[in-house]
Scaffold this active site. Structure first.
Site: not given
Ligand code: NAD
Length: 427
Positions: A68, A92, A104, A144, A188, A219, A362
């Site tokens: 993820k 994380k 990623k 992202d 976030t 964001n 998420s």
């Protein structure tokens, strides 16, 4: 010179793993990604030319669940950056205890130079190239830097076309109404505000006394500024890649600044009095211009890097006056800077804790998609708050127990969880 983030990520991991006497095999597995994928993406531009872009996906580790991690569109994206970001995702996700591994990806492109149609073709071609290695139970992407819910929607569309049926859970961060979760866009920033407040409570500090400067107004930067203000902090500076604003008496209306930046494209001119935002208000507000770099050196209590990696280095670490750093960006602090800051007694709320609210929601989105559920915002935020508070308290407790920084403590909590899951899978 910019520090290589992958070298840093490995060195952070090795240092903590050494203290924990972790299984050597597990350490080796975490020190190299399970799979790295590099693809070329030919795209027809609006003028009929073909252009070829480079795309990447790093699947770092899946001991705790499907890979993820987000997709980044930026002209500096490269494999080492993505390997580091993928490793940090593994950590994380373990730290906030969601059943995911880490990944990623991204494309080496400046998306601001592409039209919307070009961006759509680029995203769909990239999805086509990745279709065999992603999926709701295999690898799930998210937004992202420079990617958003629209881009996630294009991934869903192309993935459905290839597979013959729609599978919403292949990405998170989708638009609401297209399988997205309530609260994902804000998550976030809001999560960062919960994490900071949980740590400040342990340090016996009150938000009302504290001034804040934020670097990055995308964001993450927008929502952390909004939510910290709501919690009582005084936001005095905001900046993006082109510059920023500094108002020592406090920036009153962050939403007006946001609208001004959207309309004018320049945050640096957005001094707002009532609904009128203009550079000519600067003097009236006692404001001062500040650069994207200088914003981190202002005389404030808290700085919030919310842009890119390596914004705090050995060159500016000594000039930082804040006593607390909330790392909303991934990897904003280099190893040398980290050392300097720790010698100065500065408390760093580390990235893998501070910005984990995004992947927490998420996970909620993915869960809702898989179980055909629809949660309201209140439910999402209540669950988010609980998760962030638990993670922050775990990290704080571990930092006291091991007498280490919050960053090392966060790695310890995460590695312990990965180790436990690896043991279960072995038995
Ligand atoms: P974004 O593209 O929405 O915003 C990035 C912001 O940073 C923009 O305001 C841009 O102008 C600014 N910026 C870029 N280069 C800069 C520079 N050199 N100096 C100052 N400002 C600069 O991206 P985002 O989603 O807000 O992500 C920001 C950071 O947060 C990244 O490190 C990302 O990995 C991390 N993050 C994002 C999420 C998420 O949910 N979006 C989740 C976790 C972590």
């Amino acid at each position: 010179m910019n520090e290589n983030p992958w070298e840093r990520a490995k060195s952070q991991l090795k240092e903590v793993a050494g203290r924990l006497s972790l299984d050597e095999l597990l350490i080796s597995r975490l020190l190299s990604p399970n799979k790295v994928i590099e693809v070329s993406i030919p795209v027809k531009m609006d003028d009929g030319r073909m252009e070829v872009f480079k795309g990447f996906r790093v699947q770092h580790n899946n001991i705790r669940g499907p890979y993820k991690g987000g997709l980044r569109y930026h002209q500096n994206v490269d494999m080492d950056e993505l390997k580091a970001l993928a490793l940090w995702m593994t950590m994380k996700n373990a730290l906030i205890d969601v059943p995911f591994g880490g990944a990623k990806g991204g494309i080496n492109v400046d998306p601001k130079k592409l039209s919307e149609k070009e961006l759509e073709r680029l995203t769909k071609e990239f999805t086509k190239k990745l279709a065999s290695v992603i999926g709701p139970n295999l690898d799930i992407a998210a937004p992202d830097v420079n990617t958003n819910s629209k881009i996630m929607e294009w991934v869903v569309e192309e993935y459905a076309r290839i597979k013959g049926h729609e599978q919403l859970a292949v990405v998170t961060g989708k638009p609401i109404g297209k399988g997205g979760s309530e609260g994902r866009t804000e998550a976030t920033g809001l999560g960062g505000s919960y994490a900071l407040q949980a740590i400040l409570k342990k340090l016996n500090k009150q938000p009302e006394e504290m001034t804040v400067a934020v670097q990055g107004f995308g964001n993450v930067g927008i929502f952390i500024a909004r939510y910290l203000q709501q919690a009582g902090f005084k936001i005095v500076a905001l900046s993006d890649s082109k510059g920023g604003i500094y108002v020592p008496q406090g920036i009153k209306d962050i939403e007006a600044v946001e609208k001004c930046k959207r309309d004018s494209g320049f945050l640096a001119g957005c001094y707002c009095v009532g609904s009128v935002c203009d550079l000519s208000n600067r003097e009236k507000l006692g404001g001062k211009a500040v650069s994207a770099v200088d914003v981190l050196e202002l005389p404030v209590d808290i700085i919030v890097p919310a842009a890119l990696e390596n914004s705090i280095t050995e060159e500016n670490a000594d000039k930082i006056k804040a006593k607390i750093i909330l790392e909303m960006a991934n990897g904003p602090t280099t190893l040398k800077a980290d050392k300097i800051l720790s010698e100065k007694g500065i408390v760093i709320v580390p990235d893998i804790l501070a910005n984990s609210g995004g992947v927490a929601v998420s996970y909620f989105e993915w869960y809702q998609n898989i179980h055909s559920e629809k949660w309201d915002k209140k439910k999402v935020f209540t669950k988010l708050k609980k998760m962030m508070k638990l993670a922050a308290e775990d990290v704080y407790k571990t930092s006291l127990e091991y007498k280490v920084s919050l960053r090392k403590a966060a790695y310890i909590v995460a590695l312990r969880r990965i180790e436990a899951k690896a043991k279960i899978s072995k038995n």
